[in-house]
Design a protein around this motif. Structure first.
Motif, short mmCIF file in Angstrom:
data_model
loop_
_atom_site.label_atom_id
_atom_site.label_comp_id
_atom_site.label_asym_id
_atom_site.label_seq_id
_atom_site.Cartn_x
_atom_site.Cartn_y
_atom_site.Cartn_z
N ASP A 116 -7.90 -2.82 11.68
CA ASP A 116 -6.91 -2.92 10.61
C ASP A 116 -5.85 -1.89 10.93
N LYS A 117 -4.65 -2.36 11.18
CA LYS A 117 -3.64 -1.48 11.73
C LYS A 117 -2.27 -1.98 11.31
N SER A 167 -13.17 -5.80 11.59
CA SER A 167 -12.85 -4.37 11.55
C SER A 167 -13.98 -3.58 10.88
N ASP A 171 -16.46 -0.62 12.31
CA ASP A 171 -16.83 0.60 11.59
C ASP A 171 -18.34 0.81 11.62
N ARG A 176 -16.55 4.75 11.59
CA ARG A 176 -15.25 4.37 11.06
C ARG A 176 -14.14 4.90 11.95
N ARG A 177 -13.30 4.00 12.39
CA ARG A 177 -12.29 4.41 13.35
C ARG A 177 -11.18 5.20 12.66
N VAL A 179 -7.15 7.17 13.14
CA VAL A 179 -5.83 6.84 13.69
C VAL A 179 -5.83 7.06 15.21
N LEU A 182 -6.66 4.05 17.04
CA LEU A 182 -5.57 3.07 17.05
C LEU A 182 -4.46 3.49 18.00
N MET A 214 -11.29 -1.29 1.02
CA MET A 214 -10.64 -1.26 2.34
C MET A 214 -10.71 0.15 2.93
N SER A 215 -10.63 1.13 2.07
CA SER A 215 -10.47 2.52 2.51
C SER A 215 -11.79 3.26 2.64
N ARG A 219 -19.37 3.00 5.81
CA ARG A 219 -19.49 1.54 5.85
C ARG A 219 -20.92 1.19 6.21
N SER B 53 -3.41 11.96 7.39
CA SER B 53 -3.58 11.16 8.58
C SER B 53 -3.54 9.69 8.17
N GLY B 54 -2.93 8.88 8.99
CA GLY B 54 -2.69 7.48 8.63
C GLY B 54 -1.26 7.26 8.20
N GLN B 192 -0.06 -6.55 4.16
CA GLN B 192 1.27 -6.20 4.70
C GLN B 192 2.32 -7.28 4.43
N PHE B 205 2.27 0.51 5.99
CA PHE B 205 0.81 0.39 6.00
C PHE B 205 0.18 1.72 6.42
N ASN B 207 -2.44 3.68 8.18
CA ASN B 207 -3.39 3.38 9.26
C ASN B 207 -4.77 3.99 9.05
N ASN B 208 -4.89 4.84 8.07
CA ASN B 208 -6.20 5.41 7.77
C ASN B 208 -6.85 4.68 6.59
N THR B 209 -6.14 4.58 5.48
CA THR B 209 -6.75 3.98 4.28
C THR B 209 -6.67 2.46 4.29
N ARG B 210 -5.84 1.90 5.17
CA ARG B 210 -5.72 0.45 5.34
C ARG B 210 -5.14 -0.25 4.11
N THR B 211 -4.38 0.48 3.36
CA THR B 211 -3.62 -0.15 2.28
C THR B 211 -2.15 0.16 2.51
#
Ligand code: SF4
Ligand code: SF4
Lengths: 307, 377
Positions: A116-117, A167, A171, A176-177, A179, A182, A214-215, A219, B53-54, B192, B205, B207-211
């Motif tokens: 998820d990126k 994704s 995890d 859990r990946r 940044v 990515l 999501m966050s 996991r 981060s993210g 997104q 977006f 990149n850490n929390t994915r929201t």
């Protein structure tokens, strides 16, 4: 690849290319699909005794079963739509042991999208069951097989969804990946947790702070249980019990998702041995920008649950 | 689709949800002529909200050089590609907004910038239009061949947000109390679609929390009657934030109303997109006029004329001096002789400033020291 193991033109060209590149892999792909048992005519959840092979999507226990081919459609009922039919067919197998039910879902996807990126989307698959099929069937103009709202239920017709995400599998498998996974060359010289400590830094991770699934930083399962009552109403269920595992090998995803047949929860689907229940499916191909409503879906199909 | 009134277009337009204006609407005025692109606002925002981060690439506030600077790269070029050139006739938009003529299967006309488009936040900095040759000089302004200007950008907290229209989950909402547009961090599932639908590319977006996340207008400050960080930190004092009256209503004592509706010196950015953005810009007076017409609509020439007459307009001059003079939100202002006074909602005085600051012009030759007073900076 088409369902009967014949190569369509595109996969033939890809296979030929791979052979030309010196690999015997393409031959393997053809054999891999062709050696499979035939297609089943109806979807049956086969009765087994003992634990179900929920962690082993490649096991013979699954692959020895005939697959039930489900034709997937582009979601075009409500915008946004996908731009093309990325996954035309899904193969479904099912098993239960009287306590848990498990689905084995298989489809072709040569590009693994498991992150998820920003500007990138994951592969995923979902199984959907009605929460109260009898009530839905009794409602005017609905029938169990055709009349239920084909995607994500409808007001008053709640559905229970098991959503596996590549994704989340990443995890679970690899941790859990971050940044850094990515963007390997990224550098961040100061983080809130570095300055304030983990607990105080949480407000700088709003999705985590808000408890968004999501966050989630921990996991345990690659599958999320959700409920919905119509488009846009998808909500994470409070109780997460679903388990399973997905792997992509030789250009195909094989994913197992399982759940208790009766969780004792009125907001979840109950599956009874010896009965039939409608079940529906959706698949997303991250490479093609699939996410949310940009997906392939299948209409309800009846599933016989062996006594 | 509902038919809604967009006063910036001089017409109604199609929008997925019915018109539902907030009780009051937060709005900003930025004077582009005073911005020095120091990026203090950018850092003020970054260090307040997006240092997790993210969020590395996120700049909810950014300042770009026009025409060759953009963040993300080419965002406005893409926007014009998606919409085509704006057509105006007598103050009415004749071309289509991002909500009209939408291709089948989409919710708005949008696009998703590529990952690398977010990698060059200060691309094109200070690059002018045209190439300076040996002997090039600029005899007068505006000079259509040789110009650049700075554009400070935040989320516009639009009345008809593209992000809201694009989200299939209604996970973005506009607060009824002040019109601030927020991503619900519990409901967002990181599709997104908002990032694709926002014409200004102000949803990003994480990149850490994915929201997805966006500018929150420093709502904890606004709730306390304070202006946002980017406004109060602005070195150039180019910014003011306050509440704008709804269409059809004007309060000439309200600083935002005065600038936007009375003097009409501040204009929305790319109003043709149809979102009714609530950041208003005093256009850069030395930039190419055709460019400004596209960017700020048909009122740009008149706005510049009014702006250039500021020294003869005590009220406008007094208000310009009140920019950046207080951290508090100024609801009213008045000019008394050589003093401009800003007031809070209850009418209590917040600040008073001189309309003209004392200045001293040095003599060309310093008789005492026998030296020329060169400008040596
Ligand atoms: S500027 Fe973009 S993100 Fe902000 S409210 Fe408007 S459409 Fe939404
Ligand atoms: S702080 Fe003010 S002057 Fe400096 S770049 Fe930002 S808007 Fe411009």
């Amino acid at each position: 690849m088409t369902t009967d193991g014949q190569m369509d033109r595109r996969s033939f060209i890809q296979a030929a290319g791979a052979i030309a590149a010196g690999g015997a892999l393409a031959v393997g792909v053809a054999a891999y699909v062709a050696m499979r048992p035939g297609a089943a005519e109806k979807l049956v959840a086969h009765r087994r005794s003992g634990p179900l092979p929920i962690d082993a999507p490649n096991s013979e226990a699954w692959l020895d079963l005939d697959h039930f081919p489900v034709t997937m459609l582009m979601q075009q009922i409500t915008p946004p739509h996908p731009s093309e039919l990325a996954v035309p067919e899904l193969w479904v197998r099912a098993m239960h042991n009287g306590t848990d039910i498990a689905f084995h879902l298989e489809w072709g996807d040569t590009v693994v999208n498991d992150l998820d990126k920003m500007v990138a989307f994951r592969d995923s698959v979902a199984v959907q069951l009605p929460v109260a099929p009898e009530a839905d069937a009794a409602a005017p103009k609905t029938s169990v097989t055709m009349g239920l709202a084909p995607t994500q239920g409808a007001p008053g017709q709640n559905v229970h969804i098991l959503h596996w995400k590549a994704s989340w599998q990443y995890d679970v498998d690899k941790g859990r990946r971050t940044v850094k996974d990515l963007f390997p060359n990224m550098h961040n010289d100061m983080t809130p947790e570095g300055v304030l400590g983990e607990a105080n830094a949480l407000v700088f991770y709003p999705g985590v702070f808000a408890g968004n699934s999501m966050s989630a930083r921990e996991r345990k399962s690659p599958i999320e249980e959700l409920t919905a009552a119509g488009f846009g109403s998808l909500t994470t269920h409070e109780k997460q019990l679903a388990q399973g595992r997905g792997v992509n090998e030789r250009g195909r995803w094989r994913v197992v998702v399982s759940m208790p047949m009766d969780s004792g929860d009125a907001t979840k689907a109950t599956v009874r041995a010896g009965a039939s229940t409608p079940v529906a499916f959706a698949v997303w191909n991250g490479e093609k920008g699939n996410r949310g409503a940009r997906k392939q879906y299948a209409n309800w199909v009846p599933m016989e649950v062996e006594a | 689709m509902a038919e809604v009134n967009n006063w910036q277009l001089g017409r109604t337009m199609q929008y997925p949800y019915p018109e539902n204006r907030p009780k009051r609407q937060i709005a900003w005025v930025f004077d582009t002529n005073k911005c020095i692109a120091c990026q203090t606002c950018t850092i003020a925002c970054k260090s307040t909200w997006t240092w997790g981060s993210g969020q590395e690439y996120m700049l909810w506030n950014n300042v770009e050089t026009k025409p060759f600077g953009f963040f993300p790269t080419g965002w406005d070029v893409e926007l014009l590609n998606v919409m085509g050139p704006a057509k105006w006739a007598n103050g009415k938009l004749e071309s289509q907004t991002i909500f009209e003529g939408v291709p089948a299967g989409e919710r708005v006309k949008g696009w998703l910038p590529a990952e690398e488009d977010w990698a060059n936040p200060n691309i094109g900095e200070d690059e002018p239009v045209g190439v300076a040759q040996q002997g090039t000089y600029i005899p007068s302004m505006p000079h259509n061949e040789m110009w650049f200007s700075y554009l400070a950008r935040i989320c516009n907290h639009c009345t008809y947000p593209g992000c809201v229209a694009a989200c299939p989950r209604q996970a973005i909402y506009k607060r009824p109390e002040d019109g601030i547009v927020l991503v619900d961090q519990e409901r967002c599932r990181g599709y997104q679609e908002c990032a694709q639908g926002c014409p200004y590319k102000k949803v990003m977006f994480n990149n850490n929390t994915r929201t997805s996340e966006k500018c929150i207008a420093c709502f904890p400050k606004i709730e306390q009657g304070l202006q946002p960080q980017c406004v109060t930190s602005c070195i150039g004092r180019i910014r003011i934030a306050g509440f704008i009256s709804p269409p059809g209503e004007v309060n000439p004592q309200n600083p935002i109303d005065f600038l936007v509706k009375v003097r009409k010196v501040a204009l929305p950015l790319y109003p043709q997109a149809g979102t009714e953005p609530n950041v208003y810009y005093i256009p850069p007076m030395h930039s190419g006029r055709d460019y400004l017409h596209q960017m700020f609509g048909p009122g740009s020439d008149e706005a510049i004329k009014t702006y250039q007459n500021t020294k003869n307009d005590p009220e406008l001059l007094g208000l310009m001096m009140l920019f950046g003079s207080t951290e508090r939100i100024m609801h009213r202002f008045r000019v008394e002789g050589e003093t401009a006074i800003g007031m809070d909602e209850a009418g209590a005085e917040l600040v008073r400033v001189p309309v003209r600051e004392p200045s001293w012009v040095r003599t060309y030759f310093d008789e005492v020291r026998g030296a020329y007073n060169h400008n040596i900076t």
